[in-house]
Design an enzyme around this catalytic site. Sequence first.
Site, PDB file in Angstrom:
ATOM      1  N   ASP A 225      30.196  37.254  47.934  1.00 31.86           N
ATOM      2  CA  ASP A 225      30.303  37.930  46.646  1.00 31.86           C
ATOM      3  C   ASP A 225      29.681  39.312  46.824  1.00 31.86           C
ATOM      4  O   ASP A 225      28.783  39.485  47.650  1.00 31.86           O
ATOM      5  CB  ASP A 225      29.531  37.132  45.587  1.00 31.86           C
ATOM      6  N   LYS A 226      30.168  40.305  46.088  1.00 31.73           N
ATOM      7  CA  LYS A 226      29.632  41.655  46.261  1.00 31.73           C
ATOM      8  C   LYS A 226      28.338  41.858  45.484  1.00 31.73           C
ATOM      9  O   LYS A 226      27.264  42.048  46.060  1.00 31.73           O
ATOM     10  CB  LYS A 226      30.657  42.709  45.830  1.00 31.73           C
TER      11      LYS A 226
ATOM     12  N   GLY B 112      34.754  40.891  41.397  1.00 29.39           N
ATOM     13  CA  GLY B 112      35.502  41.141  40.168  1.00 29.39           C
ATOM     14  C   GLY B 112      35.613  42.623  39.878  1.00 29.39           C
ATOM     15  O   GLY B 112      36.331  43.035  38.968  1.00 29.39           O
TER      16      GLY B 112
ATOM     17  N   ASP C 295      25.790  34.580  43.950  1.00 27.09           N
ATOM     18  CA  ASP C 295      24.551  34.504  43.174  1.00 27.09           C
ATOM     19  C   ASP C 295      24.758  34.287  41.687  1.00 27.09           C
ATOM     20  O   ASP C 295      23.805  33.991  40.982  1.00 27.09           O
ATOM     21  CB  ASP C 295      23.739  35.788  43.366  1.00 27.09           C
TER      22      ASP C 295
END
Length: 686
Positions: free
Chosen positions: A382-383, A531, A577
């Site tokens: 995830d970024k 996203g 996270d």
Amino acid sequence: MDNSSKKDTKEGKYSPTDNQDNHGDHGDHSGEHEDHSSHHAQMAADFRRRFWISLIITVPVLLLSPMIQQFLGIREAVRFSGDSYILLAAATIVFIYGGYPFLKGLFDELKSKSPGMMTLIGLAIMVSYGYSALVVFGLEGRLFLWELATLVDVMLLGHWIEMKSVMGASRALEELSKMMPDSARRITESGETEEVSVDELQSGDKILVKPGDKVPADGKIYEGESSVDESMVTGESQPVPKKSGDEVIGGSINSDGSIKIEVEKSGDESFLSQTIKIVKEAQESKSRSQGLADRAALWLTIIALTAGTITLIVWLTWAGRDFSFALTRSVTVMVITCPHALGLAIPLVVAVSTAIGAGSGLLIRNRTAFEFARKINAIIFDKTGTLTKGEFGVAATVIIDKDIKNNELLKIAASVEYESEHPIAKGIVEATGDRYEVKDFSSIPGKGAEGEVNKSNVKVVSPNYLRENKIDIPDSEKLQQEYDKGRTIVYVLIDDQLKGAIAMEDIIRDESKEAVSELKKMNIKPVMLTGDNDKVARWVAENIGIEDYFAEVLPKDKASKIKEVKQNGYKVAMVGDGVNDAPALAEADLGVAIGAGTDVAAETADVILVKSNPKDVISIIKLADKTHKKMLQNLGWATGYNAFAIPLAAGVLYSYGILLSPAMGAILMSLSTVIVAINAKFLSLE
């Protein structure tokens, strides 16, 4: 894997807020969801209790067993009439009370057609007990009651150690339900508000959400303007401006303005309920996999039944011995096939591995998934909050009016933003330690903030504010470059004159680039999932060294992206996270949560990185590989003596006068147990 979502991207938007506290969390929504962690704690306590009680009762079982009496040289001194019945009674307690988890497990495994460790243990103690009971009541043969009792003790100890080491059951569903407040302010027909339970809300109800409150249901704003922090739900790295007609998600946090919402989805139809459903389905699918010990136990069960049956048939037919002798040999083979050391071979390694991991900031929660980590060949990050810190920092300043300098622009903006709690405001304040005194501070809901600095009105606002107030943004190559990098731009107005702009970006973790580089050396494909819009995703990916990424992925679609990569033949780990990452963490072969993230992500994950360092993912893979090798070594020691003991117990060398005695079998079992215990201690991450 194609870089996805090459859509037209929108301008970065910004809306400082003056209030972003998490009040409005009116309670715990655990409701129908079972506290799995508590369940595992109860199981650990149950194994502990059964172990100690069984161990105490094992003492008279040992003292009354003929073989132990002979070994200690006390047979004649302690024998008395009816001692075999007392021996059987004591062993019966151990068999029923201590052996209950394994007997129940045997039937559960057979019912689910997945025989494993419980089947092997249950079979061994049933055969030992049933045969020994027949001997006590007149069948010619020898007793296996001390073997039964000690086997139960060792297996209970092993399972107790394992339960203590890894409380692997997830509380993700409970944590997800906590995202919702308990109550809501429903607007009545008269325009008054009444406090009602969230469970009472229905589609069409109108509710009031004040600043700082959690949004109690999915719906659409029909009055008011604000910024809504959706980061814990959607993964978006900045609060989103909301106005009449915009949709909001239950569980997100209203920041700076009161809004009125018409409920569109509640209960099972809501975003969070759908997320819970996805997580539950993924966890149930993952739980079907078998660990290394269960696979070894399955083969030992097959060997036990096969060898025992062959032994019985050969002695009855080919050797022509009586049934009593043949049955004794057959039972001996089946009992000895379940080595005591097998009960400790895996749990001891798990306990040591868990301790080593915890000391290095790796909390292992799911043993089976952790064992699988050595096979991982693709890691999806995830970024926001994982590869980046989830905190905004100043990337650049752009001067529009040449009468002002960069440092002065930043100082004036920081002076106003000092009063705000907005994450972008904090980033501006932290970029400079210098500021002016501010008077008459106020937020501009959904747009920015303003205040008086040096007797001038200063506004720090989003592009939307400029458009709505018909303030032209001059053409600027540097400004365009900042937009092209996907950075969030805020503008500074002094007395309604546009003076400059500040470009903000989510700060990339220093360790992210190193982690990606190391993974490539290990032939593990790094992938980014976010996203955020494609511009932001592309800029972060290029800076870290990631070639493949998914951008503009809706939270509900993250798990499907994991499936997509898995269908391409990859063994996938997911590192995230946020709440929006929970379904993906559950769907991945290995779910890894950054420790600084949400409770939901941590409870869904198989491993938690306490230090929030992406490089620790590499440590997980290395530790998993070393753990697996140590498990194989222990299983080799635990079962290796079977190759020697089973043929001798079956009587292969009987014609030469060689038959494995119970005493020698006991010595071999004890030696094997000691070896696996010592070997487990040599595991290290170095």
